[in-house]
Design a protein around this motif. Structure first.
Motif, PDB file in Angstrom:
ATOM      1  N   SER A 195      31.484 -53.184  27.898  1.00 24.24           N
ATOM      2  CA  SER A 195      31.857 -54.436  27.234  1.00 24.24           C
ATOM      3  C   SER A 195      30.810 -55.530  27.465  1.00 24.24           C
ATOM      4  N   PHE A 196      29.762 -55.219  28.208  1.00 20.99           N
ATOM      5  CA  PHE A 196      28.656 -56.152  28.428  1.00 20.99           C
ATOM      6  C   PHE A 196      27.452 -55.674  27.613  1.00 20.99           C
ATOM      7  N   ALA A 197      26.872 -56.550  26.842  1.00 20.73           N
ATOM      8  CA  ALA A 197      25.674 -56.199  26.091  1.00 20.73           C
ATOM      9  C   ALA A 197      24.571 -55.783  27.065  1.00 20.73           C
ATOM     10  N   GLN A 198      23.660 -54.942  26.590  1.00 24.21           N
ATOM     11  CA  GLN A 198      22.594 -54.459  27.458  1.00 24.21           C
ATOM     12  C   GLN A 198      21.788 -55.614  28.047  1.00 24.21           C
ATOM     13  N   ALA A 199      21.602 -56.666  27.264  1.00 25.01           N
ATOM     14  CA  ALA A 199      20.856 -57.831  27.753  1.00 25.01           C
ATOM     15  C   ALA A 199      21.594 -58.514  28.905  1.00 25.01           C
ATOM     16  N   ARG A 221      32.787 -65.493  45.957  1.00 23.76           N
ATOM     17  CA  ARG A 221      32.358 -66.032  44.668  1.00 23.76           C
ATOM     18  C   ARG A 221      30.867 -66.339  44.739  1.00 23.76           C
ATOM     19  N   LEU A 222      30.173 -65.960  43.681  1.00 25.11           N
ATOM     20  CA  LEU A 222      28.731 -66.146  43.608  1.00 25.11           C
ATOM     21  C   LEU A 222      28.392 -67.117  42.491  1.00 25.11           C
ATOM     22  N   THR A 223      27.188 -67.661  42.542  1.00 27.24           N
ATOM     23  CA  THR A 223      26.718 -68.525  41.469  1.00 27.24           C
ATOM     24  C   THR A 223      25.299 -68.129  41.098  1.00 27.24           C
ATOM     25  N   GLY A 224      25.014 -68.236  39.814  1.00 23.11           N
ATOM     26  CA  GLY A 224      23.698 -67.872  39.314  1.00 23.11           C
ATOM     27  C   GLY A 224      23.725 -67.820  37.802  1.00 23.11           C
ATOM     28  N   GLU A 225      22.823 -67.051  37.221  1.00 21.95           N
ATOM     29  CA  GLU A 225      22.766 -66.912  35.772  1.00 21.95           C
ATOM     30  C   GLU A 225      24.068 -66.289  35.267  1.00 21.95           C
ATOM     31  N   PRO A 226      24.819 -66.982  34.406  1.00 16.27           N
ATOM     32  CA  PRO A 226      26.098 -66.436  33.934  1.00 16.27           C
ATOM     33  C   PRO A 226      25.920 -65.116  33.187  1.00 16.27           C
ATOM     34  N   VAL A 227      26.893 -64.234  33.366  1.00 18.03           N
ATOM     35  CA  VAL A 227      26.919 -62.951  32.664  1.00 18.03           C
ATOM     36  C   VAL A 227      28.175 -62.936  31.800  1.00 18.03           C
ATOM     37  N   ASN A 228      28.023 -62.612  30.540  1.00 19.43           N
ATOM     38  CA  ASN A 228      29.144 -62.711  29.606  1.00 19.43           C
ATOM     39  C   ASN A 228      29.568 -61.345  29.090  1.00 19.43           C
ATOM     40  N   SER A 229      30.874 -61.126  29.071  1.00 18.28           N
ATOM     41  CA  SER A 229      31.449 -59.897  28.538  1.00 18.28           C
ATOM     42  C   SER A 229      31.905 -60.129  27.106  1.00 18.28           C
ATOM     43  N   LEU A 230      31.969 -59.049  26.338  1.00 19.49           N
ATOM     44  CA  LEU A 230      32.515 -59.141  24.995  1.00 19.49           C
ATOM     45  C   LEU A 230      34.030 -59.296  25.019  1.00 19.49           C
ATOM     46  N   LEU A 231      34.626 -59.059  26.184  1.00 21.15           N
ATOM     47  CA  LEU A 231      36.069 -59.174  26.363  1.00 21.15           C
ATOM     48  C   LEU A 231      36.403 -60.498  27.043  1.00 21.15           C
ATOM     49  N   GLU A 232      37.453 -61.149  26.596  1.00 22.59           N
ATOM     50  CA  GLU A 232      37.910 -62.355  27.291  1.00 22.59           C
ATOM     51  C   GLU A 232      38.786 -61.997  28.478  1.00 22.59           C
TER      52      GLU A 232
END
Length: 315
Positions: A195-199, A221-232
């Motif tokens: 559900s995560f794009a390859q990028a 909990r971590l912080t850094g460059e956000p990673v986005n899923s195609l699923l909410e």
């Protein structure tokens, strides 16, 4: 006899190897945050691998010895002393009636372990004495509470011949972690990785993340460059130790010993058990990276590790 708690410190709890077989009814595993340090403390004393001991987070614990015995200290260097004299972690020591054992503030790492010959004698609940504060289970009074001033922690009476003469044991240097070394955590890709794009996956594994102030035995909990899923979100499902949840803000959460048993955030993967223990010794501000781990390699390493420590499955 027993240890008497003079000062309970900030977060001092009784832990054994954990409570398995009850997640289906909402009871989490508990157990030591740093499994490596916990197992070595018992090994130094020839205890059973899962014998109950103390997990001391941050420090400031002070105990009075009420009967001669042998102890072992491993994990973080919290500036421990016996009768005011500095002692090193990753080593065993004899103690006598009236001796004072104290831990100060962290020098390296966050969590120290104190084991006693024969293990702490604590009543079990659901097959374990592991303390889980959130679930009010385990610990000295079987109510999930941390140690308190005046608590008495029983352990077996030792024959004088066991305590004296005494030859200290120390963990070989190659097995003592460096808690200041760069930390790369092995990750087995999880159920929702597609559900995560390859990028997004590439972003997750190529960037550094920082440990926030929001850490406890439930998770980091971590912080850094956000990673986005195609699923909410997903239908809530069981959560493994080390699972990496990605909530809507894209900031990873690594779930640890006292995690909730189910959850509805997508999971990009799961940190291996051995690496999750390494994470537990790092504090806020620490930078970490993730690397893909082959599941077969992780399983082989775990089998070798279990055989070395004589671990028998509790699952």
């Amino acid at each position: 006899m027993a240890f008497k708690v003079i000062n309970p410190g900030l977060i001092s709890v009784i832990q054994d190897f954990g409570r398995y077989g009850y997640q289906h009814i909402g009871v989490t595993t508990g157990g030591p945050m740093d499994e490596h340090a916990f197992l070595w403390a018992n090994r130094l004393l020839d205890n059973a691998f899962d014998a109950a001991q103390l997990e001391i987070t941050i420090g400031m614990l002070q105990l009075e010895v009420q009967q001669p015995t042998v102890i072992a200290m491993t994990g973080a260097d919290l500036g421990a002393t016996i009768n005011g004299l500095a002692v090193r972690p990753w080593q065993s020591y004899p103690v006598n009636q009236g001796d004072q054992i104290a831990f100060n503030r962290p020098k390296t790492g966050l969590r120290a372990y104190l084991a006693v010959k024969g293990g702490l004698q604590i009543t079990q609940q659901l097959g374990s004495a592991a303390t889980v504060v959130r679930e009010r289970i385990g610990g000295l009074q079987a109510n999930g509470k941390k140690l308190a001033t005046g608590d008495v922690l029983p352990y077996p009476i030792m024959s004088p011949s066991v305590v004296q003469p005494f030859v200290s044991k120390r963990v070989p240097e190659q097995f003592i972690p460096d808690y200041s070394a760069p930390l790369i955590l092995g990750v087995i890709l999880g159920y929702q990785c597609n559900s995560f794009a390859q990028a997004e996956i590439q972003k997750f594994f190529s960037n550094k993340y920082e440990i926030t102030q929001d850490i406890d035995r439930m998770g980091y909990r971590l912080t850094g460059e956000p990673v986005n899923s195609l699923l909410e979100g997903i239908i809530s499902e069981g959560i493994s130790y080390g699972a990496i949840q990605i909530p809507k803000d894209g900031q990873p959460i690594v779930l640890l010993r006292d995690r909730q048993t189910i959850g509805g955030y997508p999971k990009i993967g799961c940190v291996t058990t051995l690496d999750a223990a390494r994470l537990s010794q790092r504090g806020p501000g620490t930078k970490i990276r993730f690397a893909i781990k082959d599941i077969h390699q992780a399983e082989a390493e775990r089998m070798i590790y279990n055989r070395f420590f004589g671990i028998q499955s509790k699952r």
